[in-house]
Motif scaffolding. Structure first.
Motif, PDB file in Angstrom:
ATOM      1  N   THR A 244       0.839  -1.198   0.000  1.00  0.00           N
ATOM      2  CA  THR A 244       0.000   0.000   0.000  1.00  0.00           C
ATOM      3  C   THR A 244       0.877   1.252   0.000  1.00  0.00           C
ATOM      4  OG1 THR A 244      -1.740  -1.158   1.204  1.00  0.00           O
ATOM      5  CG2 THR A 244      -1.806   1.236   1.244  1.00  0.00           C
ATOM      6  N   GLU A 265      -3.415   1.055  -3.334  1.00  0.00           N
ATOM      7  CA  GLU A 265      -4.211   1.406  -2.160  1.00  0.00           C
ATOM      8  C   GLU A 265      -4.831   0.126  -1.593  1.00  0.00           C
ATOM      9  OE1 GLU A 265      -3.977   4.335  -1.109  1.00  0.00           O
ATOM     10  OE2 GLU A 265      -3.529   5.636  -2.821  1.00  0.00           O
ATOM     11  N   ALA A 266      -5.419   0.236  -0.419  1.00  0.00           N
ATOM     12  CA  ALA A 266      -6.004  -0.936   0.226  1.00  0.00           C
ATOM     13  C   ALA A 266      -7.066  -1.596  -0.647  1.00  0.00           C
ATOM     14  CB  ALA A 266      -6.603  -0.542   1.579  1.00  0.00           C
ATOM     15  N   ASN A 267      -7.789  -0.798  -1.441  1.00  0.00           N
ATOM     16  CA  ASN A 267      -8.892  -1.338  -2.231  1.00  0.00           C
ATOM     17  C   ASN A 267      -8.480  -1.877  -3.596  1.00  0.00           C
ATOM     18  OD1 ASN A 267      -8.297   1.085  -3.406  1.00  0.00           O
ATOM     19  ND2 ASN A 267     -10.405   1.830  -3.520  1.00  0.00           N
ATOM     20  N   ASN A 268      -7.207  -1.708  -4.001  1.00  0.00           N
ATOM     21  CA  ASN A 268      -6.797  -2.208  -5.309  1.00  0.00           C
ATOM     22  C   ASN A 268      -5.500  -3.005  -5.298  1.00  0.00           C
ATOM     23  OD1 ASN A 268      -4.795  -0.291  -5.007  1.00  0.00           O
ATOM     24  ND2 ASN A 268      -5.399   0.962  -6.770  1.00  0.00           N
TER      25      ASN A 268
END
Length: 348
Positions: A244, A265-268
């Protein structure tokens, strides 16, 4: 351009002089070792091939290839090809071959080699280029001139060492100019200027070609990149698995980096790591500049600590008093692939 016994900038200066053009008309996509036999593409703006055919200089050849619609840049280069001979190996052939296989396996598992800038970026005989660049970024032109002109190296010409030490001791530019060998064209240009205008250090640097002024700053960017990458490796942070806050760039069908990038990022990050594993993306670290900010996350902490230690900020690369040397920055991949590695024993 094929050369041996020439550093890249000296070669470009000689080519420009013989062809009757300004050195800025000649574009390169990288610098090559001064001692090895090297060949590299260059571009010369508005130059008829027949004029290039007449170029002749010992240790230096120009072979016209074709016209192109844009200036040469590093993004147009697929890679470098090396033929390397290793002599006087003390172990047996069997042990050498076993070690070579281990190295090849390690490179395959890693996905390439850490993409450090080589020593020629900083000066092979006198590695001070990045030191000059750091002081230019801080706009300490007097300090930068002192390093460039008077910091000696144990590996350089003895007369050059003596001249630099004399300048350190006396500050006498005229005397240093008198004893510095004529091969040191750039230092002599600055010394000649400072002999008449002893406090105009900015003006002295403007006696140098613009590409060399830019190169000093780029060398400092390279030095920071190497520190970022080295510290990441020391801390055991993977080079093939994004964390991240890491920058990642997309790769084209040939595996070359494109200008398309994003930040993990945390979501990707899971999707990004799938693309890294399949060879569609790769981790990149910043070449710090006035438009290029550091990473975030763990890598960002590394970069922040190094920039604080260096007492430099991205905005410093916008040189107010020397705008032509300003550096916007960018991204550089953390790994570079090794293709078609082949090893064969030579004659005994």
């Amino acid at each position: 351009m094929i050369k041996k016994g020439w550093d890249t900038f000296s070669a470009i200066r000689q080519v420009a002089a013989q062809l009757g053009v300004q050195p800025e008309r000649i574009r390169i996509a990288g610098i090559k070792d001064a001692h090895a036999l090297t060949a590299q593409h260059i571009s010369i703006g508005s130059m008829p091939p027949q004029k290039v055919l007449g170029f002749k200089l010992e240790g230096l050849r120009i072979i016209p290839v074709r016209f192109m619609s844009e200036k040469l840049s590093s993004r147009l280069i697929y890679g470098n090809e090396f033929n390397i001979v290793v002599r006087d190996i003390e172990c047996s052939l069997e042990i050498a071959q076993s070690r070579i296989q281990e190295t090849k396996s390690e490179l395959n598992n890693l996905g390439g080699v850490p993409n450090f800038f080589g020593h020629q970026r900083f000066g092979t005989v006198r590695p001070v280029t990045h030191e000059v660049g750091r002081l230019l970024v801080k706009q300490d032109f007097e300090g930068a001139a002192a390093v460039f002109l008077s910091k000696p190296s144990p590996h350089e010409h003895p007369k050059a060492r003596r001249a630099r030490r004399r300048l350190q001791e006396t500050g006498d530019y005229e005397r240093c100019l008198a004893i510095l060998p004529r091969m040191f064209v750039y230092e002599r240009a600055m010394l000649r200027y400072l002999s008449k205008r002893s406090s105009d250090y900015l003006g002295a640097f403007r006696r140098l070609p613009q590409h060399l002024r830019r190169f000093f700053v780029q060398a400092y960017q390279s030095y920071l990149f190497n520190k970022f990458l080295s510290e990441r490796m020391k801390q055991g942070i993977p080079l093939r698995k994004a964390q991240t806050g890491d920058y990642v760039v997309e790769l084209d069908e040939k595996g070359l980096p494109t200008e398309r990038f994003e930040r993990a990022e945390a979501n990707n990050v899971l999707e990004i790591n799938k693309k890294i594993a399949s060879g569609r993306m790769t981790i990149a670290l910043p070449l710090i500049g006035f438009k290029q900010r550091p990473s975030s996350g763990l890598q960002g902490e590394i970069e922040k600590a190094i920039l604080e230690q260096e007492e430099v900020n991205p905005s410093d690369f916008q040189l107010e008093k020397m705008p032509e040397a300003s550096a916007a920055g960018g991204l550089r991949t953390a790994l570079t692939p090794v293709l078609n590695l082949d090893v064969e024993p030579g004659d005994p």
